[in-house]
Write a protein that holds these residues in place. Structure first.
Motif, short mmCIF file in Angstrom:
data_model
loop_
_atom_site.label_atom_id
_atom_site.label_comp_id
_atom_site.label_asym_id
_atom_site.label_seq_id
_atom_site.Cartn_x
_atom_site.Cartn_y
_atom_site.Cartn_z
N LEU A 119 0.87 -1.16 0.00
CA LEU A 119 0.00 0.00 0.00
C LEU A 119 0.91 1.22 0.00
O LEU A 119 1.77 1.37 0.88
N CYS A 120 0.76 2.06 -1.02
CA CYS A 120 1.70 3.16 -1.24
C CYS A 120 0.97 4.45 -1.57
O CYS A 120 -0.20 4.44 -1.96
N LYS A 121 1.70 5.54 -1.45
CA LYS A 121 1.22 6.84 -1.89
C LYS A 121 2.17 7.35 -2.96
O LYS A 121 3.40 7.31 -2.79
N HIS A 122 1.61 7.81 -4.07
CA HIS A 122 2.40 8.34 -5.19
C HIS A 122 1.84 9.70 -5.52
O HIS A 122 0.76 9.83 -6.12
N GLY A 123 2.53 10.77 -5.10
CA GLY A 123 1.95 12.10 -5.21
C GLY A 123 0.75 12.19 -4.29
O GLY A 123 0.83 11.93 -3.09
N ASP A 124 -0.40 12.52 -4.88
CA ASP A 124 -1.64 12.58 -4.10
C ASP A 124 -2.48 11.31 -4.26
O ASP A 124 -3.61 11.25 -3.76
N GLU A 125 -1.96 10.30 -4.96
CA GLU A 125 -2.71 9.08 -5.24
C GLU A 125 -2.33 7.97 -4.28
O GLU A 125 -1.16 7.83 -3.91
N TYR A 126 -3.33 7.16 -3.94
CA TYR A 126 -3.11 6.00 -3.08
C TYR A 126 -3.19 4.73 -3.95
O TYR A 126 -4.07 4.61 -4.79
N TRP A 127 -2.26 3.81 -3.70
CA TRP A 127 -2.11 2.64 -4.56
C TRP A 127 -2.08 1.35 -3.75
O TRP A 127 -1.40 1.26 -2.73
N HIS A 128 -2.83 0.37 -4.25
CA HIS A 128 -2.69 -1.02 -3.81
C HIS A 128 -1.94 -1.73 -4.95
O HIS A 128 -2.43 -1.81 -6.08
N LEU A 165 -2.60 -15.72 -13.44
CA LEU A 165 -3.36 -14.53 -13.82
C LEU A 165 -4.79 -14.59 -13.30
O LEU A 165 -5.36 -13.57 -12.92
N ALA A 166 -5.37 -15.78 -13.27
CA ALA A 166 -6.72 -15.93 -12.71
C ALA A 166 -6.72 -15.58 -11.23
O ALA A 166 -7.64 -14.91 -10.74
N HIS A 167 -5.71 -16.04 -10.50
CA HIS A 167 -5.64 -15.74 -9.07
C HIS A 167 -5.46 -14.24 -8.84
O HIS A 167 -6.07 -13.66 -7.93
N LEU A 168 -4.64 -13.62 -9.68
CA LEU A 168 -4.45 -12.18 -9.56
C LEU A 168 -5.74 -11.42 -9.84
O LEU A 168 -6.14 -10.53 -9.08
N THR A 169 -6.40 -11.80 -10.94
CA THR A 169 -7.60 -11.09 -11.38
C THR A 169 -8.78 -11.28 -10.42
O THR A 169 -9.52 -10.34 -10.14
N GLU A 170 -8.94 -12.50 -9.94
CA GLU A 170 -10.13 -12.84 -9.14
C GLU A 170 -9.94 -12.63 -7.65
O GLU A 170 -10.94 -12.48 -6.92
N HIS A 171 -8.69 -12.64 -7.18
CA HIS A 171 -8.50 -12.62 -5.72
C HIS A 171 -7.57 -11.49 -5.26
O HIS A 171 -7.97 -10.66 -4.44
N GLN A 172 -6.32 -11.45 -5.77
CA GLN A 172 -5.35 -10.54 -5.20
C GLN A 172 -5.62 -9.07 -5.53
O GLN A 172 -5.64 -8.21 -4.64
N LEU A 173 -5.82 -8.77 -6.81
CA LEU A 173 -5.99 -7.38 -7.22
C LEU A 173 -7.28 -6.73 -6.71
O LEU A 173 -7.28 -5.55 -6.35
N PRO A 174 -8.42 -7.47 -6.65
CA PRO A 174 -9.65 -6.83 -6.15
C PRO A 174 -9.78 -6.85 -4.63
O PRO A 174 -10.85 -6.50 -4.10
N LEU A 175 -8.72 -7.25 -3.90
CA LEU A 175 -8.84 -7.40 -2.45
C LEU A 175 -9.25 -6.10 -1.78
O LEU A 175 -10.05 -6.11 -0.83
N HIS A 176 -8.77 -4.97 -2.29
CA HIS A 176 -9.13 -3.70 -1.67
C HIS A 176 -10.56 -3.29 -1.98
O HIS A 176 -11.08 -2.34 -1.38
N HIS A 194 -9.81 7.11 -2.52
CA HIS A 194 -9.82 6.19 -3.66
C HIS A 194 -8.48 5.49 -3.75
O HIS A 194 -7.42 6.09 -3.53
N TRP A 195 -8.52 4.19 -4.08
CA TRP A 195 -7.30 3.41 -4.23
C TRP A 195 -7.14 2.95 -5.67
O TRP A 195 -8.03 2.32 -6.24
N HIS A 196 -6.01 3.29 -6.27
CA HIS A 196 -5.65 2.77 -7.59
C HIS A 196 -5.08 1.36 -7.43
O HIS A 196 -4.53 1.01 -6.38
N THR A 197 -5.22 0.57 -8.49
CA THR A 197 -4.71 -0.79 -8.47
C THR A 197 -3.53 -0.91 -9.42
O THR A 197 -3.61 -0.49 -10.58
N GLY A 198 -2.43 -1.49 -8.94
CA GLY A 198 -1.24 -1.66 -9.77
C GLY A 198 -0.75 -3.10 -9.74
O GLY A 198 -0.84 -3.78 -8.72
N LEU A 199 -0.27 -3.56 -10.88
CA LEU A 199 0.31 -4.90 -10.99
C LEU A 199 1.72 -4.79 -11.53
O LEU A 199 1.93 -4.26 -12.63
N CYS A 200 2.67 -5.29 -10.77
CA CYS A 200 4.06 -5.35 -11.23
C CYS A 200 4.43 -6.83 -11.36
O CYS A 200 4.80 -7.48 -10.37
N LEU A 201 4.28 -7.35 -12.56
CA LEU A 201 4.55 -8.77 -12.86
C LEU A 201 5.68 -8.81 -13.88
O LEU A 201 5.49 -8.49 -15.05
#
Length: 349
Positions: A119-128, A165-176, A194-201
């Motif tokens: 969980l990070c802050k980038h400028g004024d944006e919050y990111w998961h 990718l299914a686990h990421l899409t269905e479980h990890q990324l939408p966790l927030h 508001h939380w933005h979603t980021g994937l670094c794969l």
């Protein structure tokens, strides 16, 4: 270099410490995918000012103690943990980022639903942000079949791109976005609306080696048509080949033929240890290069005893380019050598 990445090669050539080179690889190498369908996640890394990062990494290479101390806190030598700690250092130290939390668990009663990687802050944006490093081998020679994610397997065939990718899409990324995740974030970070979603794969993709490629062919620039791609992969994604043990031993033996003497002198294979799997390798000690016969013996012994694939890199000789007469051996092609029975076990779902 045959590995097709957007790594800043001039910068990378100037870095001496392995950990700093790996951090640079995280900052600049292409992600596995250019897009992830059915997800609103933004693909990372973000283009956060190349010149600024170059200066930061160069300075860090001169004084790597903060990075080394941070990495020493890892409780495991697993590659995924090492990768995660590299990003932890980045989010903690980069001037445009602020690390708010790492591996924050989400509970439903006594049941753990998952954990936020970052969980990070980038400028004024919050990111998961979710992070993962993967190495996949394509199990087909057919380019059309290779588009399908299920044809890309982990080296030990206990992982598969479509399942990850299914686990990421269905479980990890939408966790927030889950009720429990939203409740935790609202309680812990009430200022974030508001939380933005980021994937670094990130990682590498390995295609089956064309059977007619010789050692002299490999020493040249290899046409991109030989590298297969899964659907939505990044065009600059790091690529390599994989061989069955019997075929790779034949290739090594081929280096000793009269027609390939020039290639044999120009191209050497080296075994990559786990800590060398990220950034392209660079060697300055020619004594670390083994003759083909000894290399064949080591590879055969490893695969026959462990039945585990082995990662290698083909390196070529270059002038150091730093106004010295020093010779360096830089990575030209990355490869896996797998047991003749690979894949040898059922992929886990």
């Amino acid at each position: 270099m045959q590995t097709h990445t957007i790594v800043n090669l001039n910068l990378l050539a100037s870095l001496r410490h392995q950990a700093v080179r790996d951090l640079a690889w995280c900052c600049f190498s292409s992600p596995l995918l250019a897009a992830l369908p059915e997800s609103d996640a933004q693909i990372l890394p973000l283009p956060d000012g190349g010149h600024e990062i170059n200066q930061w990494l160069t300075q860090l290479d001169r004084h790597p103690e903060p990075l080394l101390q941070s990495l020493a806190q890892a409780k495991s030598t697993r590659l995924g943990i090492y990768y995660e700690h590299l990003w932890r250092f980045y989010f903690s130290q980069h001037p445009r980022w602020q690390l708010l939390a790492q591996n924050l668990p989400v509970y439903k009663g006594k049941l753990t639903l998952g954990a936020f990687d970052f969980l990070c802050k980038h400028g004024d944006e919050y990111w998961h942000i979710e992070t993962a490093v993967k190495f996949y081998l394509c199990d087909t020679h057919d380019p059309q079949q290779a588009n399908a994610w299920h044809h890309w397997l982990g080296p030990n065939s206990n992982d598969r791109l479509d399942l990850k990718l299914a686990h990421l899409t269905e479980h990890q990324l939408p966790l927030h976005q889950s009720a429990e995740g939203q409740a935790l974030l609202t309680k812990t970070f009430p200022q974030a609306k508001h939380w933005h979603t980021g994937l670094c794969l990130q990682g590498y993709l390995f295609s089956p080696a064309p059977p007619k490629l010789s050692s002299s062919d490999l020493a040249q620039s290899i046409p991109g048509k030989y590298f297969l791609r899964p659907s939505h992969s990044h065009t600059n994604q790091g690529s390599g080949f994989w061989w069955y043990l019997r075929d790779f031993l034949a290739l090594i033996s081929d280096c000793n033929t009269a027609t390939d003497q020039h290639a044999a002198a120009d191209l050497h294979w080296v075994i990559l240890e786990y800590h060398q799997w990220f950034s392209p390798i660079e060697l300055r000690d020619e004594a670390s290069l083994q003759n083909p016969l000894r290399l064949s013996e080591r590879i055969s012994q490893h695969l026959l005893q462990t039945q585990r694939p082995l990662m290698l890199a083909a390196v070529k000789k270059y002038d150091a380019g730093d106004k010295s007469t020093e010779i360096v051996w830089r990575e030209h092609l990355r490869a896996f050598v797998v047991p003749n029975e690979w894949p040898h076990q059922q992929t886990k779902h």
